[in-house]
Design a protein around this motif. Structure first.
Motif, PDB file in Angstrom:
ATOM      1  N   THR A 269     -13.392  10.849  15.938  1.00 37.29           N
ATOM      2  CA  THR A 269     -13.665   9.571  15.255  1.00 37.29           C
ATOM      3  C   THR A 269     -13.414   9.719  13.757  1.00 37.29           C
ATOM      4  OG1 THR A 269     -15.316   9.010  16.918  1.00 37.29           O
ATOM      5  CG2 THR A 269     -15.431   7.808  14.833  1.00 37.29           C
ATOM      6  N   LEU A 270     -13.876  10.847  13.226  1.00 42.44           N
ATOM      7  CA  LEU A 270     -13.691  11.117  11.799  1.00 42.44           C
ATOM      8  C   LEU A 270     -12.197  11.205  11.458  1.00 42.44           C
ATOM      9  CD1 LEU A 270     -15.283  11.590   9.237  1.00 42.44           C
ATOM     10  CD2 LEU A 270     -15.262  14.050   9.727  1.00 42.44           C
ATOM     11  N   ALA A 271     -11.434  11.876  12.343  1.00 42.90           N
ATOM     12  CA  ALA A 271      -9.986  12.019  12.126  1.00 42.90           C
ATOM     13  C   ALA A 271      -9.312  10.653  12.180  1.00 42.90           C
ATOM     14  CB  ALA A 271      -9.389  12.959  13.177  1.00 42.90           C
ATOM     15  N   ARG A 272      -9.729   9.821  13.161  1.00 45.02           N
ATOM     16  CA  ARG A 272      -9.145   8.471  13.255  1.00 45.02           C
ATOM     17  C   ARG A 272      -9.495   7.644  12.009  1.00 45.02           C
ATOM     18  NH1 ARG A 272     -10.643   8.900  18.601  1.00 45.02           N
ATOM     19  NH2 ARG A 272     -12.488   7.590  18.332  1.00 45.02           N
ATOM     20  N   SER A 273     -10.735   7.784  11.556  1.00 45.21           N
ATOM     21  CA  SER A 273     -11.164   7.051  10.355  1.00 45.21           C
ATOM     22  C   SER A 273     -10.354   7.499   9.140  1.00 45.21           C
ATOM     23  CB  SER A 273     -12.654   7.301  10.084  1.00 45.21           C
ATOM     24  OG  SER A 273     -13.417   6.716  11.111  1.00 45.21           O
ATOM     25  N   ALA A 274     -10.144   8.807   9.016  1.00 43.94           N
ATOM     26  CA  ALA A 274      -9.365   9.331   7.886  1.00 43.94           C
ATOM     27  C   ALA A 274      -7.934   8.819   7.960  1.00 43.94           C
ATOM     28  CB  ALA A 274      -9.384  10.863   7.902  1.00 43.94           C
ATOM     29  N   GLU A 275      -7.357   8.794   9.164  1.00 43.93           N
ATOM     30  CA  GLU A 275      -5.991   8.292   9.369  1.00 43.93           C
ATOM     31  C   GLU A 275      -5.901   6.812   8.996  1.00 43.93           C
ATOM     32  OE1 GLU A 275      -2.051   8.624  10.075  1.00 43.93           O
ATOM     33  OE2 GLU A 275      -3.493  10.283  10.159  1.00 43.93           O
ATOM     34  N   ALA A 276      -6.892   6.025   9.441  1.00 40.83           N
ATOM     35  CA  ALA A 276      -6.929   4.592   9.134  1.00 40.83           C
ATOM     36  C   ALA A 276      -7.057   4.383   7.630  1.00 40.83           C
ATOM     37  CB  ALA A 276      -8.084   3.930   9.880  1.00 40.83           C
ATOM     38  N   LEU A 277      -7.871   5.232   6.993  1.00 41.50           N
ATOM     39  CA  LEU A 277      -8.060   5.128   5.548  1.00 41.50           C
ATOM     40  C   LEU A 277      -6.748   5.419   4.817  1.00 41.50           C
ATOM     41  CD1 LEU A 277     -10.076   4.612   3.295  1.00 41.50           C
ATOM     42  CD2 LEU A 277     -10.655   7.046   3.316  1.00 41.50           C
ATOM     43  N   ARG A 278      -6.043   6.476   5.277  1.00 43.94           N
ATOM     44  CA  ARG A 278      -4.741   6.795   4.662  1.00 43.94           C
ATOM     45  C   ARG A 278      -3.770   5.619   4.829  1.00 43.94           C
ATOM     46  NH1 ARG A 278      -5.735  11.956   6.367  1.00 43.94           N
ATOM     47  NH2 ARG A 278      -4.634  11.689   8.352  1.00 43.94           N
TER      48      ARG A 278
END
Length: 103
Positions: free
Chosen positions: A6-15
């Protein structure tokens, strides 16, 4: 596991959001630059139009002045012509009178 994903997806979405924001900012700057260019171009065109209008006005005044000068000259020529005709007529009458007195 799940939290990291979830954290990785959130970071990707943020990028992705940051990239989209950067692209929009860049596009906004380009549009603003284009708007400023268009404004400057319009101002320059208006100034050129003003210069042309002023030149046309000066030409019109010059034409009016030339026409007035031509009228004055025509009137002067007409006066000179009348004076010459009067002098010629007087000389003719004198010549006739002289001829009659000699006869």
């Amino acid at each position: 596991g799940a939290a990291e994903a979830t954290l990785a997806r959130s970071a990707e979405a943020l990028r992705g959001a940051e990239e989209a924001h950067a692209a929009l900012s860049s596009e906004r700057r380009e549009l603003e630059a284009a708007r400023v260019d268009a404004e400057h171009s319009a101002v320059a065109q208006a100034k050129r139009a003003d210069v042309h209008a002023a030149a046309a006005e000066r030409s019109a005044y010059a034409l009016v002045e030339a026409a007035c000068a031509a009228d004055v000259e025509r009137e002067e020529n007409a006066r000179v012509l009348r004076a010459l005709e009067d002098a010629l007529s007087a000389a003719h009458e004198e010549a006739c009178a002289a001829a009659a007195s000699m006869a």
